[in-house]
Design a protein around this motif. Sequence first.
Motif: not given
Length: 127
Positions: A9-13, A45-46, A119-120, A15-19
Amino acid sequence: MFTKGSKIYSILTGSCPKCHQESMYVNKNPYALSQIFQMHERCSHCNTKYKIEPSFFYGSMYVSYGVGIAFAVAAFVISYMFIGLDKFTSFLAIVGTLIVFLPIIMRLSRNIWINLFIHYDKELVKK
């Protein structure tokens, strides 16, 4: 598999890898070429810092090579084996594919690279 909380999800979008709450990039469109490398300094956010160290994303060049090879192989298989073009025309299809998808390859490579190190954290989403 493609939901929040997964690396995919994070790779394709992007988005922040943590949150997974916001995009790392100032402009989500990879084809806005003047802003292709512009990233937020931190996640709002994080508070995760995206550039872990100076020149951190130079490592994504190694990932970019592999991602580019995957795109090239896909272009060859589609053009030569499925469509039935000759080898020279298939070569031109590969070159065209790599040129057209260069911004996406660059963003995917950066996303993969940062997700190797950060990591998430599902606890951040609850806050």
